[in-house]
Design a protein around this motif. Structure first.
Motif, PDB file in Angstrom:
ATOM      1  N   GLY A  95      56.416  23.658  30.196  1.00 22.46           N
ATOM      2  CA  GLY A  95      56.402  24.481  28.989  1.00 22.46           C
ATOM      3  C   GLY A  95      56.933  25.861  29.333  1.00 22.46           C
ATOM      4  O   GLY A  95      57.443  26.092  30.435  1.00 22.46           O
ATOM      5  N   SER A  96      56.797  26.788  28.389  1.00 27.07           N
ATOM      6  CA  SER A  96      57.316  28.142  28.597  1.00 27.07           C
ATOM      7  C   SER A  96      56.379  29.006  29.430  1.00 27.07           C
ATOM      8  O   SER A  96      56.740  30.124  29.814  1.00 27.07           O
ATOM      9  N   LEU A  97      55.189  28.516  29.676  1.00 27.91           N
ATOM     10  CA  LEU A  97      54.203  29.212  30.500  1.00 27.91           C
ATOM     11  C   LEU A  97      53.727  28.243  31.563  1.00 27.91           C
ATOM     12  O   LEU A  97      53.288  27.134  31.239  1.00 27.91           O
ATOM     13  N   VAL A  98      53.840  28.634  32.838  1.00 26.37           N
ATOM     14  CA  VAL A  98      53.402  27.736  33.906  1.00 26.37           C
ATOM     15  C   VAL A  98      52.249  28.378  34.658  1.00 26.37           C
ATOM     16  O   VAL A  98      52.140  29.602  34.757  1.00 26.37           O
ATOM     17  N   SER A  99      51.381  27.549  35.184  1.00 31.77           N
ATOM     18  CA  SER A  99      50.203  28.018  35.916  1.00 31.77           C
ATOM     19  C   SER A  99      50.546  28.283  37.375  1.00 31.77           C
ATOM     20  O   SER A  99      51.564  27.806  37.904  1.00 31.77           O
ATOM     21  N   VAL A 111      66.207  25.619  37.099  1.00 34.03           N
ATOM     22  CA  VAL A 111      64.923  25.816  36.429  1.00 34.03           C
ATOM     23  C   VAL A 111      64.361  27.139  36.954  1.00 34.03           C
ATOM     24  O   VAL A 111      64.262  27.330  38.168  1.00 34.03           O
ATOM     25  N   VAL A 112      64.028  28.047  36.061  1.00 35.20           N
ATOM     26  CA  VAL A 112      63.656  29.402  36.458  1.00 35.20           C
ATOM     27  C   VAL A 112      62.210  29.698  36.066  1.00 35.20           C
ATOM     28  O   VAL A 112      61.792  29.408  34.940  1.00 35.20           O
ATOM     29  N   VAL A 113      61.458  30.284  36.995  1.00 37.32           N
ATOM     30  CA  VAL A 113      60.118  30.799  36.708  1.00 37.32           C
ATOM     31  C   VAL A 113      60.128  32.291  37.025  1.00 37.32           C
ATOM     32  O   VAL A 113      60.532  32.706  38.110  1.00 37.32           O
ATOM     33  N   VAL A 114      59.686  33.082  36.056  1.00 40.14           N
ATOM     34  CA  VAL A 114      59.680  34.534  36.180  1.00 40.14           C
ATOM     35  C   VAL A 114      58.245  35.041  36.269  1.00 40.14           C
ATOM     36  O   VAL A 114      57.368  34.546  35.552  1.00 40.14           O
ATOM     37  N   ALA A 131      60.566  29.829  32.343  1.00 37.76           N
ATOM     38  CA  ALA A 131      59.150  29.978  31.995  1.00 37.76           C
ATOM     39  C   ALA A 131      58.601  31.216  32.681  1.00 37.76           C
ATOM     40  O   ALA A 131      59.179  31.732  33.640  1.00 37.76           O
ATOM     41  N   VAL A 132      57.467  31.682  32.165  1.00 41.00           N
ATOM     42  CA  VAL A 132      56.755  32.821  32.742  1.00 41.00           C
ATOM     43  C   VAL A 132      55.534  32.308  33.491  1.00 41.00           C
ATOM     44  O   VAL A 132      54.854  31.371  33.038  1.00 41.00           O
ATOM     45  N   LEU A 133      55.232  32.918  34.642  1.00 38.87           N
ATOM     46  CA  LEU A 133      54.056  32.559  35.426  1.00 38.87           C
ATOM     47  C   LEU A 133      52.822  33.208  34.816  1.00 38.87           C
ATOM     48  O   LEU A 133      52.739  34.439  34.730  1.00 38.87           O
ATOM     49  N   ASP A 134      51.872  32.415  34.401  1.00 43.27           N
ATOM     50  CA  ASP A 134      50.664  32.919  33.760  1.00 43.27           C
ATOM     51  C   ASP A 134      49.822  33.731  34.758  1.00 43.27           C
ATOM     52  O   ASP A 134      49.433  33.215  35.803  1.00 43.27           O
ATOM     53  N   ALA A 189      57.791  39.321  22.054  1.00 35.65           N
ATOM     54  CA  ALA A 189      58.653  38.188  21.710  1.00 35.65           C
ATOM     55  C   ALA A 189      58.182  36.921  22.408  1.00 35.65           C
ATOM     56  O   ALA A 189      58.187  35.828  21.815  1.00 35.65           O
ATOM     57  N   PHE A 190      57.756  37.049  23.659  1.00 38.78           N
ATOM     58  CA  PHE A 190      57.255  35.888  24.388  1.00 38.78           C
ATOM     59  C   PHE A 190      55.943  35.387  23.777  1.00 38.78           C
ATOM     60  O   PHE A 190      55.751  34.180  23.611  1.00 38.78           O
ATOM     61  N   GLY A 191      55.050  36.321  23.430  1.00 38.51           N
ATOM     62  CA  GLY A 191      53.804  35.927  22.783  1.00 38.51           C
ATOM     63  C   GLY A 191      54.053  35.208  21.473  1.00 38.51           C
ATOM     64  O   GLY A 191      53.418  34.184  21.179  1.00 38.51           O
TER      65      GLY A 191
END
Length: 287
Positions: free
Chosen positions: A7-11, A91-94, A119-122, A252-254
């Protein structure tokens, strides 16, 4: 086997399990306001998540303008992305240091140039460190990427468009700065700027979307509720603003997590709008 995002948010658990995947690009998108030391790049040199690369928001920008970290041209971004080892199939995680301060800006920038596999790292580096996970000062080497940009102009708003919107009210404008800066109770940190907000805009400080103890994002329904309580109608289009276009992307991400993607960012933000001139400015609680 190639990695795919859940998903757009990864743990942090997910990232820890996929750290060594060759097609995964980890970006540290941390950013600090001018004058704050050590700067984010120096923090990165001291410690970062293994295999991470530093996405320098001030460097990956349009250097033909006096405004800070405005979006570069698509051609320039292609070079920046390739130098970071990003290809169109990456695949990118920020992540950023506090959780969600500038990571959203990197997420939005990649999507604005056509890269959706991001995705963003939670909880960001803050949660990663709190869990005792590994960090390093070693900067990984990686092959150059091959990146072709597809620019989405609809994701960006100019000063002229925001001015026109004051009359048309076609889009809602929401400001990610603190309430004190929004009302002009507190002066702007950047010298020479007026204080206040864009007429008709509403305020939701970007840190209202995260747990203050952990830096983790609130759940989608709580995020939606926060926007609604701020006065946003989730059925209508939105333009997000802030001080210089960074924390607007957190909003925007929220909104994206809450299922809303008809959201643009006013890239010049208050650094442009608040300059001496004829842009209208409102102070206090008034809209």
């Amino acid at each position: 086997m190639s990695v795919s995002l859940p998903g757009s948010l990864v743990s942090t658990d997910w990232l820890a399990a996929h750290l060594d995947q060759p097609d995964l690009v980890i970006l540290d998108g941390s950013f600090k306001l001018p004058g704050v030391t050590p700067i984010a790049a120096e923090d990165f040199a001291t410690r970062h998540i293994p295999n991470a690369r530093f996405f320098d928001i001030d460097k990956i920008a349009d250097h033909e303008t006096s405004l800070p970290h405005m979006l570069p041209s698509p051609e320039a971004f292609e070079h920046y992305a390739a130098d970071l080892g990003i290809s169109n199939d990456s695949v990118v995680v920020v992540y950023d240091t506090p959780g969600l301060m500038s990571a959203g800006r990197v997420w939005w920038t990649l999507r604005t140039f056509g890269h959706d596999k991001v995705a963003v790292l939670d909880g960001g580096l803050r949660k990663w460190l709190a869990q005792g996970r590994p960090v390093t000062e070693t900067v990984a080497t990686f092959p150059k990427g091959v990146f072709q940009a597809r620019f989405h102009a609809e994701a960006v708003r100019s000063k002229t468009q925001v001015l026109d919107n004051i009359e048309s009210r076609a889009e809602q404008v929401i400001d990610a700065r603190s309430a004190a800066r929004f009302t002009a109770a507190e002066k702007e940190a950047r010298p020479g700027l007026r204080s206040g907000h864009i007429p008709g805009s509403i305020n939701l400080p970007f840190n209202a979307l995260t747990n203050p103890e952990t830096g983790e994002l609130l759940d989608a329904s709580s995020i939606a509720k926060a926007f609604e309580q701020a006065g946003l109608d989730l059925s209508k289009p939105v333009t997000a603003s802030c001080g210089s276009g960074v924390t607007a992307a957190a909003l925007a991400f929220g909104l994206h997590l809450a299922g809303k993607d008809d959201v643009a960012i006013y890239d010049g933000a208050w650094t442009e709008w608040g300059q001496p001139g004829d842009t209208p400015v409102v102070t206090g609680e008034e809209k």
